[in-house]
Scaffold this motif. Structure first.
Motif, PDB file in Angstrom:
ATOM      1  N   LEU A   1       0.842  -1.207   0.000  1.00 16.45           N
ATOM      2  CA  LEU A   1       0.000   0.000   0.000  1.00 16.45           C
ATOM      3  C   LEU A   1       0.875   1.253   0.000  1.00 16.45           C
ATOM      4  CD1 LEU A   1      -2.753  -1.188   2.484  1.00 16.45           C
ATOM      5  CD2 LEU A   1      -3.082  -0.656   0.054  1.00 16.45           C
ATOM      6  N   ALA A   2       1.948   1.234   0.790  1.00 18.39           N
ATOM      7  CA  ALA A   2       2.810   2.429   0.860  1.00 18.39           C
ATOM      8  C   ALA A   2       3.456   2.696  -0.494  1.00 18.39           C
ATOM      9  CB  ALA A   2       3.876   2.242   1.936  1.00 18.39           C
ATOM     10  N   SER A   3       4.047   1.669  -1.099  1.00 17.57           N
ATOM     11  CA  SER A   3       4.805   1.930  -2.337  1.00 17.57           C
ATOM     12  C   SER A   3       3.862   2.336  -3.469  1.00 17.57           C
ATOM     13  CB  SER A   3       5.655   0.725  -2.721  1.00 17.57           C
ATOM     14  OG  SER A   3       4.842  -0.380  -2.985  1.00 17.57           O
ATOM     15  N   SER A   4       2.684   1.712  -3.548  1.00 15.75           N
ATOM     16  CA  SER A   4       1.769   2.093  -4.634  1.00 15.75           C
ATOM     17  C   SER A   4       1.220   3.504  -4.409  1.00 15.75           C
ATOM     18  CB  SER A   4       0.635   1.070  -4.774  1.00 15.75           C
ATOM     19  OG  SER A   4       0.014   0.876  -3.529  1.00 15.75           O
ATOM     20  N   ARG A   5       0.953   3.849  -3.155  1.00 22.69           N
ATOM     21  CA  ARG A   5       0.445   5.205  -2.872  1.00 22.69           C
ATOM     22  C   ARG A   5       1.523   6.263  -3.122  1.00 22.69           C
ATOM     23  NH1 ARG A   5      -2.913   3.779   2.647  1.00 22.69           N
ATOM     24  NH2 ARG A   5      -4.699   2.891   1.568  1.00 22.69           N
ATOM     25  N   MET A   6       2.767   5.837  -3.071  1.00 26.59           N
ATOM     26  CA  MET A   6       3.852   6.789  -3.364  1.00 26.59           C
ATOM     27  C   MET A   6       4.134   6.846  -4.866  1.00 26.59           C
ATOM     28  SD  MET A   6       6.319   6.021  -0.099  1.00 26.59           S
ATOM     29  CE  MET A   6       7.736   6.935  -0.666  1.00 26.59           C
ATOM     30  N   GLY A   7       3.248   6.224  -5.648  1.00 31.15           N
ATOM     31  CA  GLY A   7       3.318   6.385  -7.103  1.00 31.15           C
ATOM     32  C   GLY A   7       4.120   5.314  -7.825  1.00 31.15           C
ATOM     33  N   CYS A   8       4.517   4.244  -7.132  1.00 33.80           N
ATOM     34  CA  CYS A   8       5.296   3.191  -7.801  1.00 33.80           C
ATOM     35  C   CYS A   8       4.368   2.060  -8.235  1.00 33.80           C
ATOM     36  CB  CYS A   8       6.343   2.629  -6.850  1.00 33.80           C
ATOM     37  SG  CYS A   8       7.597   3.832  -6.442  1.00 33.80           S
ATOM     38  N   ARG A   9       4.539   1.599  -9.469  1.00 38.88           N
ATOM     39  CA  ARG A   9       3.734   0.451  -9.944  1.00 38.88           C
ATOM     40  C   ARG A   9       4.182  -0.766  -9.152  1.00 38.88           C
ATOM     41  NH1 ARG A   9       3.911  -1.823 -15.051  1.00 38.88           N
ATOM     42  NH2 ARG A   9       1.990  -2.887 -14.514  1.00 38.88           N
ATOM     43  N   THR A  10       3.259  -1.333  -8.401  1.00 37.41           N
ATOM     44  CA  THR A  10       3.622  -2.396  -7.444  1.00 37.41           C
ATOM     45  C   THR A  10       2.829  -3.661  -7.734  1.00 37.41           C
ATOM     46  OG1 THR A  10       4.053  -0.683  -5.778  1.00 37.41           O
ATOM     47  CG2 THR A  10       3.709  -2.918  -4.957  1.00 37.41           C
ATOM     48  N   LEU A  11       3.509  -4.805  -7.571  1.00 32.41           N
ATOM     49  CA  LEU A  11       2.833  -6.102  -7.645  1.00 32.41           C
ATOM     50  C   LEU A  11       2.977  -6.778  -6.288  1.00 32.41           C
ATOM     51  CD1 LEU A  11       1.583  -8.562  -9.198  1.00 32.41           C
ATOM     52  CD2 LEU A  11       3.939  -9.286  -9.642  1.00 32.41           C
ATOM     53  N   LEU A  12       1.854  -7.225  -5.722  1.00 30.18           N
ATOM     54  CA  LEU A  12       1.931  -8.019  -4.496  1.00 30.18           C
ATOM     55  C   LEU A  12       1.673  -9.472  -4.872  1.00 30.18           C
ATOM     56  CD1 LEU A  12       0.647  -7.339  -0.977  1.00 30.18           C
ATOM     57  CD2 LEU A  12       0.022  -9.469  -2.057  1.00 30.18           C
ATOM     58  N   LEU A  13       2.659 -10.330  -4.601  1.00 31.87           N
ATOM     59  CA  LEU A  13       2.502 -11.762  -4.867  1.00 31.87           C
ATOM     60  C   LEU A  13       2.195 -12.460  -3.555  1.00 31.87           C
ATOM     61  CD1 LEU A  13       5.613 -12.598  -7.090  1.00 31.87           C
ATOM     62  CD2 LEU A  13       3.210 -12.597  -7.818  1.00 31.87           C
ATOM     63  N   ASN A  14       1.173 -13.290  -3.559  1.00 34.08           N
ATOM     64  CA  ASN A  14       0.880 -14.061  -2.348  1.00 34.08           C
ATOM     65  C   ASN A  14       0.543 -15.489  -2.749  1.00 34.08           C
ATOM     66  OD1 ASN A  14       0.231 -14.985   0.153  1.00 34.08           O
ATOM     67  ND2 ASN A  14      -1.444 -13.538   0.540  1.00 34.08           N
ATOM     68  N   LEU A  15       1.125 -16.425  -2.040  1.00 33.52           N
ATOM     69  CA  LEU A  15       0.867 -17.858  -2.246  1.00 33.52           C
ATOM     70  C   LEU A  15      -0.608 -18.160  -2.321  1.00 33.52           C
ATOM     71  CD1 LEU A  15       2.418 -19.690   0.819  1.00 33.52           C
ATOM     72  CD2 LEU A  15       3.325 -19.712  -1.484  1.00 33.52           C
ATOM     73  N   ASN A  16      -1.350 -17.508  -1.422  1.00 34.01           N
ATOM     74  CA  ASN A  16      -2.764 -17.807  -1.258  1.00 34.01           C
ATOM     75  C   ASN A  16      -3.451 -16.512  -0.841  1.00 34.01           C
ATOM     76  OD1 ASN A  16      -5.278 -18.562  -0.392  1.00 34.01           O
ATOM     77  ND2 ASN A  16      -4.552 -19.847   1.305  1.00 34.01           N
TER      78      ASN A  16
END
Ligand SMILES: Cc1cc2nc3c(=O)[nH]c(=O)nc-3n(C[C@H](O)[C@H](O)[C@H](O)COP(=O)(O)OP(=O)(O)OC[C@H]3O[C@@H](n4cnc5c(N)ncnc54)[C@H](O)[C@@H]3O)c2cc1C
Length: 625
Positions: free
Chosen positions: A22-37
């Motif tokens: 949430l922090a990195s995307s709100r700071m304007g960086c295109r972010t991918l969150l990968l989660n096993l499940n």
């Protein structure tokens, strides 16, 4: 094979991963969150509560920096209380019991609707490098995601082995699948890993506990909230409470008769567990003279809510299942209690945190950040706070801006990161108020003053919230100034009011601030004698009273903190050669070469490095300049 590009990839959707993404995307960086499940997003695999001493301070600091955990807790609070109120203003902290599904749903909704953020279910299996910097991540599905920075927030899933007595099986927490591949590749990149352990309690069915044999505890009737900008609410006590009970001589006899079956005793578990959250068998071994320990039944939801599951606080165990059944039945109110999920101990792999700089970036692999339990900490709050800092710094790294380093006098989060990076840890690290030397400076009520300017600078606090804060600060500061400069004369009316509250009468003109430092004088009383132009809210009153009552102590701590700040401001050049310093003890030289501190202040805090050797280092840095 599928291929895509992001600024930042966050691995893991636990407390640390949610905050980082949430922090990195709100700071304007295109972010991918990968989660096993994705079904385990913001899962609470242990107690259904947020906050408590030191942990509550961290939650408030997360709020002050522009993170989300305080709001997730407020959105799911079932019951909330102040703790430590009799132990002093510095250590009082909020603790909330939460509905674990509502808590997870809050984060899930935010992640799914956040601009610049994609959330994807897949397992990261390899960190991709280009020279000594991160270039991306490869996943189990064979996809590659290029990225300038990767934030690892994978918790206790690597190398996870659950133990229930002699039964041991590969597992993540709460029956989740483990994820080993990513960690298997790390030693070949020169990253050191180690193993530690944590335990949890059996979960019971609420309807099978006889509550008449327990003591009920309900929410405070004052409106409360963790979030600095949050709406304070009083929580209904009709359909939620916690229930106090205790272990009995029978419980202890059962542990004694079966202790030889504990994996701690059989030698199947050799790793260190949480010192401040010991299992019932650990307690039995360490405190053999105690014949009773308090326990608390903490429901996961309201009485007629989404689940009947109950957590048994202070009752974690890795003993065999048949012993767990007997142990539970030995508790008052539990003669017929049914276990829904057995307790277990879990061993897992973590990364030695001395490999990190205070920005939470790996010292040798540029762009590789680590946060949460993977750094050897324990707790949702410790994880979320690190995740937020790592997310902020990953985004600053992508933007090629100076990263945030928090000092010990800036916040509990500064203490946590400093401890991890200068002292390492070989047992789960939990935040405690006693770890903080500047407790009076790091209070719940001033977290916004300490940290919100940083949240604002990095772009996590918008105009509206910033204006609300600055207006509050102005109001309180003006009132503090008024109290310092307004004098009351010893009139009959004033002395009558003072004596009514049991306070000493005035014999001479006295400032309101000086009166506030007297026994039994409160801000409420002063307000009635000399009303302010602009009334303060409850938080502002607390802040004002504290700043004035403890002014002398606060100034003294500020002076000590400022001396350490001077040391923290002397930076040690990257790649500094300690071998060239004559007269330094070998132990200091080895520790400095291994930890590679960022500043003289950090060097001083590494155990085994003497103050005399830090003096030599200071001279050497000056000489080389
Ligand atoms: C048994 C047990 C008992 C505990 N007891 C306590 C306690 O008493 N008090 C306390 O404060 N804390 C306790 N904790 C600790 C607390 O639960 C954790 O510290 C906290 O959840 C850590 O948050 P995290 O975000 O670092 O990791 P986690 O919450 O573990 O989240 C990790 C995330 O990473 C994902 N993931 C892992 N590997 C990969 C991969 N390779 N690719 C993609 N995704 C991946 C997982 O799916 C998960 O979403 C306990 C934990 C456990 C397991």
């Amino acid at each position: 094979m599928f291929h895509d590009n992001y600024d930042i990839v966050v691995i893991g959707g636990g407390h640390a991963g949610c905050e980082a993404a949430l922090a990195s995307s709100r700071m304007g960086c295109r972010t991918l969150l990968l989660n096993l499940n994705l079904g385990n997003t913001a899962l609470m695999p242990c107690n259904p509560s947020i906050g408590g001493p030191a942990k509550g301070h961290l939650v408030r600091e997360i709020s002050a920096l522009g993170g989300e955990q305080a709001r997730a807790a407020d959105a799911s609070t079932l019951m909330i209380r102040w703790l430590n109120t009799s132990k002093g203003v510095a250590v009082r902290a909020l603790r909330a019991q939460c509905d674990i599904k509502a808590y997870a749903a809050y984060y899930t909704r935010l992640l799914q609707t956040q601009e610049n953020l994609d959330v994807h279910q897949d397992e990261a299996v390899e960190l991709l490098l280009s020279g000594s910097r991160v270039s991306g991540v490869r996943t189990r599905h064979g996809s590659t995601y290029e990225a300038h920075a990767v934030v690892l927030c994978s918790g206790v899933y690597a190398g996870g082995v659950a133990h229930v007595g002699s039964v041991a099986f590969p597992s993540g927490p709460m029956g989740q699948a483990p994820a080993n591949a990513f960690f298997e590749s790390l030693p070949s990149l020169g990253i050191r890993t180690d193993r530690m352990r944590t335990d949890t309690t059996p979960r019971l069915n609420f309807d099978t506990i006889d509550l008449s044999e327990t003591r009920r505890q309900i929410s405070e009737d004052a409106p409360l909230a963790f979030d600095i900008w949050g709406e304070k609410r009083v929580h209904s006590t009709d359909d939620f409470a916690c229930y106090f009970s205790h272990t009995t001589p029978e419980t202890h006899a059962i542990v004694a008769a079966n202790i030889h079956r504990s994996p701690l005793v059989t030698g199947e578990i050799e790793t260190l567990g949480p010192r401040y959250c010991p299992s019932i068998e650990d307690k039995f071994l360490k405190f053999p003279d105690r014949d009773s320990h308090p326990i608390v039944f903490e429901p996961f939801a309201r009485t007629n809510g989404s689940t009947k599951e109950v957590y048994v606080q202070n009752f974690s165990t890795g003993l065999p299942y048949d012993v767990q059944v007997a142990l539970v039945r030995s508790l008052p109110g539990c003669k017929n209690a049914k276990i829904v999920k057995p307790g277990y101990a879990i061993e897992y792999v973590y990364l030695s945190p001395d490999q990190l700089s205070p920005t939470l970036e790996n010292k040798t692999i540029k762009g590789f950040f680590c946060a949460g339990q993977v750094n050897g900490t324990s707790g949702y709050e410790e994880a979320a706070a690190q995740g937020l800092l790592a997310g902020i710094n990953a985004a600053l790294e992508v933007k090629e801006k100076e990263q945030v380093v928090l000092r010990r006098s800036d916040g509990y989060l500064g203490v946590l990161v400093d401890d991890l990076t200068t002292k390492n840890t070989n047992e789960p690290y939990r935040m405690l108020t006693s770890r903080c030397e500047h407790r009076l400076l790091l209070r719940h009520d001033n977290a916004d003053r300490r940290l919100s300017p940083i949240g604002r600078r990095v772009g996590l606090i918008g105009d509206g919230r910033w204006e609300t804060l600055t207006r509050r600060w102005e109001r309180a500061d003006e009132e503090i100034q008024r109290l310092r400069t307004t004098r009351l004369a010893p009139s009959q009316e004033v002395n009558r009011a003072l004596e009514k509250e049991g306070a000493e009468p005035l014999s001479e003109h006295t400032t309101l601030a000086a009166m506030l430092r007297r026994k039994n004088v409160t801000y409420r009383l002063l307000k009635s004698l000399s009303p302010p132009d602009c009334p303060l809210d409850e938080d502002e009153v607390f802040h004002t009273e504290t700043e004035l009552r403890y002014a002398g102590y606060i100034e003294k701590e500020e002076r000590t903190a400022s001396r350490m700040k001077d040391m923290d401001n002397v930076l040690i050049p990257e790649g500094f050669d300690y071998d060239g310093i004559k007269g330094m003890l070998t132990e200091s030289r080895q520790k400095l070469s291994r930890f590679r501190p960022r500043s003289l202040g950090q060097a001083l805090r590494i155990s085994g490095v003497t103050p005399a050797d830090v003096q030599l280092l200071a001279v050497a840095i000056k000489a080389r300049h």
